[in-house]
Design a protein around this motif. Structure first.
Motif, short mmCIF file in Angstrom:
data_model
loop_
_atom_site.label_atom_id
_atom_site.label_comp_id
_atom_site.label_asym_id
_atom_site.label_seq_id
_atom_site.Cartn_x
_atom_site.Cartn_y
_atom_site.Cartn_z
N UNK A 361 37.20 7.85 32.52
CA UNK A 361 38.46 8.53 32.87
C UNK A 361 38.97 8.67 31.52
N UNK A 362 38.35 8.18 30.32
CA UNK A 362 38.76 8.86 29.08
C UNK A 362 37.99 8.05 27.89
N UNK A 363 37.45 6.96 28.45
CA UNK A 363 36.84 5.96 27.43
C UNK A 363 35.53 6.38 26.80
N UNK A 364 34.47 6.58 27.55
CA UNK A 364 33.47 7.18 26.95
C UNK A 364 33.63 8.52 26.20
N UNK A 365 34.50 9.24 26.88
CA UNK A 365 34.74 10.44 26.15
C UNK A 365 35.14 10.46 24.81
N UNK A 366 36.11 9.51 24.78
CA UNK A 366 36.89 9.33 23.45
C UNK A 366 35.86 8.75 22.31
N UNK A 367 35.00 7.89 22.72
CA UNK A 367 34.11 7.58 21.82
C UNK A 367 33.46 8.59 20.94
N UNK A 368 33.19 9.93 21.93
CA UNK A 368 32.49 10.86 21.16
C UNK A 368 33.27 12.15 20.59
N UNK A 369 34.85 12.02 20.78
CA UNK A 369 35.48 12.95 20.17
C UNK A 369 35.09 13.21 18.76
N UNK A 370 34.78 12.28 17.95
CA UNK A 370 34.44 12.60 16.51
C UNK A 370 33.10 12.91 16.16
N UNK A 371 32.17 13.07 17.51
CA UNK A 371 30.86 13.51 17.10
C UNK A 371 30.74 14.88 16.60
N UNK A 372 31.27 15.81 17.50
CA UNK A 372 31.13 17.35 17.01
C UNK A 372 32.10 17.66 15.88
N UNK A 373 33.34 17.25 16.14
CA UNK A 373 34.26 17.79 14.97
C UNK A 373 34.25 17.19 13.76
N UNK A 374 33.48 15.81 13.33
CA UNK A 374 33.18 15.44 12.14
C UNK A 374 31.72 15.47 11.86
N UNK A 375 30.96 16.71 12.40
CA UNK A 375 29.53 16.97 11.83
C UNK A 375 28.42 15.83 12.11
N UNK A 376 28.69 15.25 13.26
CA UNK A 376 27.62 14.33 13.82
C UNK A 376 27.27 14.48 15.16
N UNK A 377 26.95 15.64 15.39
CA UNK A 377 26.53 16.28 16.75
C UNK A 377 25.35 15.56 17.31
N UNK A 378 24.30 15.13 16.60
CA UNK A 378 23.19 14.60 17.21
C UNK A 378 23.49 13.10 17.76
#
Length: 598
Positions: A361-378
């Motif tokens: 309901x937010x937690x695993x999604x929140x882990x991945x908030x930095x992935x795309x926006x800070x250039x760690x897409x993979x």
């Protein structure tokens, strides 16, 4: 602090709107080394608050850095109890203990650091006129953890190395290698039913000495008068990301043996350089410069610096460091076969908080908030594999629980709030979890422009999540569409049309329409989803200028009043991470979201 909390706070730095650049060069001015003048306490308090994490995305360890006893408490992100019906929990794997009895007292010039760009944990100190250095890192290319102990005078290392296991594995020593091999069969957590989990696992440590002698001492390897030591740790399990054969990946002993042997045959400096090049290739992509910090503050060890910041603020370089620490943690816990869980991949408890599970309901999604926006897409790829791998199990459970308008099983799948790597779920249904998961698939395309990923992976997932809501949405007398019987996690009543649900479904329909347009497919579906998106009960403004959390304003003494200070603001999804509300296109709604935050 759990991983998702650290990442959430780290990501807040990007909302400042300045100083963030994408680069292939070295990181900018802010110091990216955590520094301490004392070792971590070797207990549960020290484990969580003082020990420092290293990880290669699959295996990792917490390092304590005591002069007389180095302790690496290590994990593999796939070592779980439970199965597709029993939740189980993420498990501790074992410990590597390096005892140096002579160094337990009389140490001076102690220093402990974690370099966030190099990914190297370093301990230095002086004892009896000798300067000692201890380094540890978790290599993604080599798939092992390495520890190197050296000194500026020869023959000064005498002590022993032990490998422990947390689940009763068979321990053995042969030559200069320590072995552990076992299975989770029969292991049951308190208050949980037995499961069919027969996962096998193995770990090994090779001890290599330069000078001096090695000798087997029971289940330990002793070393005498060594100039330096190199330890190579490998670990693995039989987990596979396939519900039909989740424990059938083959015994990991041979794989772990090969990983340790291959790494141990290489020069240790070569392993380190390879690791630093690999990690730096990820973390050096983004610079964040929030301005300089006073030199006297910068000179403080990290714990003292944090305390000063809490009291006085005024440390922009620490804020930039914290932002990069969030990126480091995600890199260290999301390059394996499972995504980062509630604790990343670090855990020392048989029963960690909330099982160290995947909260939908937010937690695993929140882990991945930095992935795309800070250039760690993979780094988002393990999450996509997790969702696609478990979707067949979730479809079965959804079909049993939900029916469409015609009484037939509903299309697609949805989720409960808690989930494990095998398909078991628990707690309340978080029905828009499917749509929020789908957002990450869309975001990956939006940042990478990988049209093959959109066509083959993202769009099918988004389309299936949309199908669930096509079947499940309810029509109000005025023609508006609402999500039935939702809630605003973790706050308030269960009822139709909760803002949290409405905003997430809007985001799903909007993204799916856009994706179909890019792919130039499914024109009829595009038209239907566009119509349904526009009929959704949308965001509204309440009597005191707030964004409404429910379909209608509440008149409870606490709910929906300026005095409601509940820590969750689930009804701001449309502001972030959604894109339904923004200060340019919906200024009045943006002002209401601001009022809610205030």
């Amino acid at each position: 602090m759990t991983l998702h909390h650290t990442l959430r706070l780290a990501l807040a730095a990007t909302s400042l709107g300045f100083g963030l650049t994408f680069a292939g060069a070295a990181l900018a001015a802010p110091d990216l080394v955590l520094r301490y003048n004392a070792p971590a306490q070797d207990n549960d308090t020290g484990w969580e608050k003082e020990a420092l994490p290293i990880g290669n995305g699959r295996i990792g360890a917490m390092a304590f850095g005591q002069p007389g006893r180095e302790h690496l408490q290590f994990n593999d992100i796939t070592l779980w109890t439970g199965d597709d019906k029993t939740m189980g929990a993420f498990q501790p794997f074992g410990d590597v203990l390096v005892d140096l009895p002579a160094h337990a007292t009389g140490v001076t010039n102690y220093r402990r650091t974690l370099d966030l760009v190099r990914g190297v944990h370093t301990v230095t100190y002086t004892h009896d006129g000798v300067n000692y250095k201890r380094e540890a890192w978790a290599s993604y290319p080599a798939q092992v953890i390495v520890m190197r102990l050296s000194a500026d005078k020869p023959g000064r290392y005498t002590g022993s190395v032990a490998l422990t296991d947390r689940h009763g594995a068979n321990l053995a020593v042969s030559g200069n290698r320590l072995y552990a091999a076992g299975t989770l069969a029969g292991f049951v957590l308190p208050d949980q039913a037995p499961s069919t989990n027969v996962m096998s696992y193995a770990s090994q440590v090779q001890v290599q000495n330069d000078g001096g002698k090695l000798a087997v001492d029971g289940k330990r390897i002793g070393f005498t008068n060594a100039n330096s030591l190199t330890l190579v740790l490998g670990a693995g399990t039989s987990f596979v990301m396939d519900p039909a054969r989740r424990f059938e990946g083959g015994h990991p002993l041979a794989r772990v043996t090969q990983q340790v042997s291959t790494a141990a045959a290489r020069p240790v400096d070569e392993l380190r350089v390879e690791h630093e090049r690999d990690l730096g290739g990820l973390l050096k992509r983004v610079e964040l410069d929030l301005g300089p910090t006073l030199a006297e503050r910068r000179a403080l060890p990290t714990d003292a610096r944090l305390l000063a910041y809490t009291r006085e603020g005024g440390d922009p370089e620490l804020e930039a460091q914290y932002f990069q620490y969030g990126r480091y943690l995600l890199t260290a816990s999301s390059r394996g076969s499972l995504p980062a869980n509630l604790q990343g991949l670090w855990n020392n408890s048989y029963a960690p908080p909330w099982n160290a599970d995947y909260h939908t309901n937010i937690n695993v999604q929140m882990n991945y908030w930095p992935a795309e926006v800070t250039n760690l897409s993979e780094l988002a790829e393990p999450f996509f594999g997790f969702v696609n791998g478990l979707a067949p199990v979730w479809r079965q459970q959804t079909a049993q629980e939900f029916k469409g308008k015609d009484g037939k099983p509903i299309r697609g799948w949805t989720l409960r709030t808690e989930s494990n790597p095998f398909g078991a779920m628990g707690y309340l249904w978080n029905k828009t979890g499917n749509a929020w998961y789908a957002q990450h698939f869309w975001e990956h395309y939006a940042f990478t422009r990988d049209e093959r990923f959109l066509r083959e992976t993202a769009y099918p997932m988004m389309k299936e999540a949309a199908a669930f809501w096509q079947d499940y949405l309810k029509v109000l007398p005025d023609g508006r569409l609402v999500a039935p019987q939702g809630w605003s996690p973790e706050h308030g009543p269960v009822e139709d049309g909760v803002a949290y649900d409405q905003q997430i479904v809007w985001d799903l329909f909007n993204n799916t329409v856009e994706a179909a347009g890019i792919l130039d497919i499914d024109p009829e579906l595009r038209a239907e989803l566009t119509n349904m998106r526009d009929r959704l009960a949308g965001p509204r403004i309440g009597s005191w200028g707030q964004l409404l959390e429910w379909l209608d304003e509440k008149h409870d003494p606490v709910l929906d009043t300026p005095h409601d200070t509940h820590r969750h603001v689930s009804h701001l999804f449309a502001l972030f991470p959604g894109r339904q509300i923004g200060p340019v296109k919906t200024p009045e709604l943006a002002a209401a979201a601001k009022r809610t935050l205030e």
